[in-house]
Design an enzyme around this catalytic site. Structure first.
Site: not given
Length: 367
Positions: A260, A264, A273
Site C-alpha cells: 500500500r 490506509h 509508522y
C-alpha cells in the site's frame, strides 16, 4: 498444494518475462495492454478521489495506490456466472465490472448508501466491517453449489465466488470461520488476500509468524503466494483457482504480496509508522511501470497509444471531479419509506416529528 516461500512471478519489475513452475500466462499482448489500461484508469480514479477528500468533498477515502495489478489481474479472471465480494478498496475491480465511479463516491460523500446493482454487475456491495465479506462469500458459494452452478460438463454453466480482503482481516474470526465452512463443504470460493504489508499501522510480522498463504493449509485449503505487483502472474494464478472452484474442486487461498503506497484511509498518516526508504523500495516495483516497459519493448504499444490513454484518463478525472460536486443531496425523509415495506408505528412517529421539525426551517437556506 502449497507453494514455496517465493511467490509466483511472470513479469519482473524491469518488465522482463520469466517462467514460474506450474503457471503460464495464456493471453496475448492485447490482453496485457487492456490490463494496463484498467490499471491506469483505476489509479487515476483513486488519485482523484483522494484529492477530493483532501479538499473536503469526501468524508473519507481508502486509497489503493500500488495495488492495481492485484486487483486488475484477479478481476480479469472473472467469468459471466462468477460473483465478486469486495472489501472497501477494490476500486479498480469495480470499474472493470462497469460500476459508475460516481456511484462509488456517494457513500464517501454521504449522499447515499452503497449504490449499485450488485446482481447485474456480479459485484457485491462494499463491505466496511472488516472480514465479514468472507462469510458472505462462502455462504453465497455454498448456495451456488446447491443450485447446480458448479461442476457441470459445460464450463459456461459453472460459476464461483471471488472474495477480497486484506492482511489485517486474516486476524478476524469471521475469516477463520469462512475458511472452516469453505473447506468443510468444498465451497467454490477463492479467498484473495491483498497483503499490502500493513493493517493500518500494524506490520504483517505482528499479525502472523508465517506467510499468510501457509495459514490456509491448517484448514485443508490449497494455497499460493503470487507477486501482487505482477498483473500477468495474478491473472494466471486467479484463473487457475477460479477454474478449480467452478469444476467443483473446492476453495483456494491466494496471497497477493503487494504494498500500500498510500495511507490506509485518508484519516491515516503512514509517516508515523513506516520508513520512507521502505516506500521508495516498493516504488521500484510499481505494477504499472513494469507492464508499460514490457509492452513498449515488445512494440505492442507506442507513445500514441499512451497519449490516448492519458487523454482518456484525464476525461475520467474531470468527470469524477465535476460529478462529485453534482451528486444530489439525500432527501432524509425518504429513508423511513425505504427501510420497511410497512413502517412500524414508533418509526412513523419519529418520521412525523422530523418532518415537523424540518418544516420549521421553510424559507431559510438551512435545512
Amino acid at each position: 498444494m502449497v507453494r514455496s516461500e517465493e511467490f509466483i512471478q511472470l513479469l519482473t519489475p524491469e518488465g522482463e518475462r520469466v517462467e514460474a513452475e506450474g503457471f503460464t500466462y495464456d493471453h496475448d499482448d492485447a490482453t496485457i495492454a487492456a490490463n494496463l489500461r484498467h490499471m491506469v484508469l483505476g489509479r487515476r480514479f483513486d488519485t482523484e478521489a483522494t484529492a477530493l477528500q483532501r479538499k473536503g468533498q469526501l468524508g473519507l477515502w481508502p486509497p489503493a495506490l500500488g495495488q492495481e495489478a492485484a486487483q486488475v489481474g484477479s478481476g480479469a479472471a472473472v467469468a459471466d456466472l462468477d460473483m465478486i465480494f469486495p472489501s472497501y478498496r477494490e476500486h479498480s475491480v469495480a470499474l472493470m465490472r462497469g460500476i459508475d465511479p460516481l456511484d462509488m463516491l456517494k457513500t464517501f460523500r454521504g449522499t447515499a448508501m452503497v449504490d449499485w446493482d450488485s446482481v447485474a454487475h456480479r459485484f457485491h456491495l462494499y463491505s466496511f466491517v472488516i472480514g465479514t465479506q468472507a462469510l458472505h462469500a462462502t455462504g453465497y458459494a455454498m448456495g451456488m453449489q446447491r443450485d447446480g452452478v458448479v461442476g457441470n460438463p459445460d464450463p459456461a454453466d459453472n460459476g464461483a465466488v471471488l472474495v477480497y480482503f486484506g492482511d489485517g482481516a486474516t486476524s478476524q474470526g469471521d475469516v477463520s470461520e469462512a475458511l472452516v465452512f469453505a473447506a468443510s463443504y468444498d465451497a467454490p470460493v477463492v479467498f484473495f488476500v491483498q497483503n499490502n504489508q500493513w493493517a493500518i499501522s500494524e506490520p504483517i510480522e505482528r499479525q502472523s509468524r508465517i506467510p499468510l498463504y501457509r495459514r490456509a493449509t491448517g484448514f485443508g485449503i490449497p494455497s499460493v503466494r503470487v507477486d501482487g505487483n505482477d498483473v500477468l502472474a495474478v491473472q494466471a494464478v486467479t484463473e487457475w483457482a477460479m477454474d478449480r472452484a467452478r469444476r467443483g474442486e473446492g476453495p483456494t487461498f491466494i496471497e497477493a504480496f503487494t504494498y500500500r503506497m498510500g495511507a490506509h484511509t485518508t484519516s491515516d498518516d503512514p509517516t508515523k509508522y513506516r520508513e520512507r526508504a521502505e516506500e521508495e523500495e516498493w516504488r521500484g516495483k510499481d505494477p504499472i511501470a513494469r507492464v508499460r516497459s514490457y509492452l513498449l519493448a515488445r512494440g505492442a504499444i507506442d507513445q500514441a497509444w499512451l497519449d490516448a490513454l492519458e487523454a482518456e484518463s484525464e476525461e475520467l478525472g474531470v468527470r469524477v471531479r465535476e460529478g462529485c460536486l453534482e451528486l444530489p443531496e439525500p432527501v432524509l425523509e425518504d429513508y423511513w419509506e425505504l427501510a420497511y415495506a410497512t413502517l412500524p408505528p414508533g418509526l412513523a412517529e419519529q418520521r412525523d416529528a422530523y418532518l415537523a421539525y424540518e418544516a420549521g426551517f421553510e424559507g431559510e437556506d438551512a435545512r
